[in-house]
Design an enzyme around this catalytic site. Structure first.
Site, short mmCIF file in Angstrom:
data_model
loop_
_atom_site.label_atom_id
_atom_site.label_comp_id
_atom_site.label_asym_id
_atom_site.label_seq_id
_atom_site.Cartn_x
_atom_site.Cartn_y
_atom_site.Cartn_z
N SER A 24 0.49 -1.03 -0.46
CA SER A 24 0.23 0.05 0.19
C SER A 24 0.97 0.90 0.24
O SER A 24 0.58 1.86 -0.22
CB SER A 24 -1.02 0.07 1.10
OG SER A 24 -2.24 -0.89 1.23
N LYS B 235 0.17 4.31 -2.55
CA LYS B 235 -1.19 5.15 -2.60
C LYS B 235 -0.15 5.74 -2.31
O LYS B 235 -1.30 7.64 -2.91
CB LYS B 235 -1.99 4.63 -1.42
CG LYS B 235 -2.86 3.83 -1.62
CD LYS B 235 -3.61 3.41 -0.37
CE LYS B 235 -5.14 1.75 -0.45
NZ LYS B 235 -4.12 0.58 -0.24
N SER C 192 -5.68 3.57 4.12
CA SER C 192 -5.36 2.91 3.55
C SER C 192 -6.98 1.93 2.93
O SER C 192 -5.99 1.26 2.58
CB SER C 192 -4.28 2.30 3.97
OG SER C 192 -3.57 1.35 3.02
#
Length: 444
Positions: free
Chosen positions: A65, A68, A129
């Site tokens: 993640s 992102k 997230s």
């Protein structure tokens, strides 16, 4: 004789080991003086991009993640360019809805066909997230996640992030996207980048859009507070103030974890005007990515200091003025557009020097500035170089860093009358010089 031959061989082997081992030890020491327990790591000065520590930083690895950060970059970029707005409503697609309902992933549940502002979805992605929220934003900016992924890869190429592969907007392994992964990718695909590439992405994100910290620094927030389905969001970055591994000055940026990536974290912290960026990839537990990050940050704050080689608006020593061609004035000062500051090991500032390099359309082949020219027009670069053989270079370039060199005032073009008389004066000056040289030659 046999004994002597064996003895000779032993001596040769001993000498060989004596020569090889110190070199290897030196390389290991340079690679990981901190004993960082992770597959890869790096520490960078956020202001200049100076690399202060690295371990296996060039090896492409799954980034989970931390992906992102690129999605955030593109969303903020779209807002800045007027393509979308923070208060714009986004309608949730079936794809974003289905992913958002997966409680096994990090998410805030989104209603099918529900409408949420860009700001709400962005905060859910950056703080919690949230994967469904990230997909909804990707579809808004790119028209589809497939198109958004192309934008991600294009931006990675433009920023020169190295060996990069983006296959989705979230950082999940494609198999977790329930068969809805972007066209042209496979279920086993996931996003790949090196620790250096991730640090470089964070560097550009912080320097291009520093407002990213306004959201990444929020420890806790309620999604859709006061609405029908509010969700408590606690930032996965547990090094923020008030959370489990609170670290002084920490205000970003992004965690990530998958089975293949292990536990990852891109952190940034600032103390007394000095900011660092750290990346830890492939740590062996949720907690250890934070303890290893603290190790990196402690190393930076304890062992490095900020130095300023040239102040904003000041000239590099020995390079104050440059000759101007066809200008009302015959020379102009060239100065630093911004202050040249960087983090260096304490006491090693003397190893770093600045020099100028004139370049661009406003410079002729003889290195003169061509009038007319406006104040703050770039006329070249100020290059920072190190004489330290162990220097790790910069995140943007390997061995040197450049800063913009500009003129400190307007210089108008001289009119034809002035230029004509200058030419006449130059002609007679050259003629007189030739006569003097000729006469002098007669008496040699």
């Amino acid at each position: 004789m046999i004994g002597k031959n064996i003895l000779k061989k032993l001596v040769v082997l001993t000498l060989a080991f004596a020569l090889v081992i110190p070199v290897n030890l030196r390389l290991v020491a340079a690679e990981d003086v901190l004993g960082v327990k992770a597959d890869a790591a790096i520490l960078v000065d956020s202001n200049s991009g100076k690399i202060l520590f690295e371990k296996n930083s060039n090896t492409p690895l799954p980034i989970a993640s931390m992906t992102k950060m690129m999605s955030e970059y593109l969303v903020i970029d779209a807002v800045h360019n007027g393509k979308i707005s923070w208060d714009q409503k986004v309608t949730v697609s079936e794809y974003a809805h289905k992913i958002s309902q997966n409680t096994g992933l990090s998410n805030v549940p989104l209603e099918l066909g529900g409408k949420y502002t860009v700001k709400e979805l962005y905060e859910a992605a950056a703080i919690y997230s949230a994967n469904g929220a990230t997909i909804a934003l990707a579809e808004l900016v790119g028209g589809s996640e497939k198109n958004f992924v192309q934008l991600m890869n294009d931006k990675a190429k433009k920023l020169k992030l190295g060996e990069v592969k983006f296959v989705n907007a979230t950082g999940l392994v494609n198999k977790d996207l329930q068969g809805m992964h972007p066209e042209g990718t496979s279920p086993s695909d996931e996003n790949i980048m090196s620790a250096k590439g991730v640090a470089k992405l964070a560097y550009y994100l912080l320097n291009d859009y520093p407002e990213v910290l306004e959201t990444s620094s929020i420890p806790k927030k309620i999604f859709q507070e006061g609405q029908k389905y509010p969700v408590k969001m606690e930032n996965w970055n547990w090094m923020l103030p008030g959370l489990v591994f609170e670290y002084q000055g920490m205000d970003g940026l992004k965690t990530g974890s998958t089975d293949s990536a292990g536990f990852c974290f891109t952190g940034t912290a600032e103390r007394d005007g000095q900011r660092y960026i750290s990346v830890v990839m492939g740590a062996d537990s949720y907690n250890s990515r934070f303890s290893e990050t603290a190790k990196l940050m402690d190393y930076g704050f304890s062992n490095f200091e900020k130095i300023t080689l040239v102040e904003k608006g000041q000239a590099v020593k020995g390079n104050k003025t440059v000759k101007v061609i066809k200008g009302k004035e015959k020379e102009v000062n060239v100065v630093a557009k911004d202050s040249l500051t960087l983090a260096v090991k304490r006491g090693e500032g003397k190893n770093y020097k600045a020099q100028i390099k004139l370049s661009g359309k406003n410079i002729d082949e003889d290195g003169n500035i061509i009038a007319p020219i406006k104040k703050n027009t770039k006329v070249g670069e100020i290059i920072v170089k190190s004489s330290n053989k162990d220097d790790l270079g910069f995140i943007t370039t390997r061995n040197e860093k450049t800063f913009d060199l500009v003129v400190d005032k307007d210089v108008e073009k001289a009119n034809w009358f002035v230029l004509t008389f200058r030419a006449i004066g130059s002609f007679f000056g050259n003629l007189w010089g030739s006569i003097v040289d000729g006469i002098s030659g007669l008496f040699k």
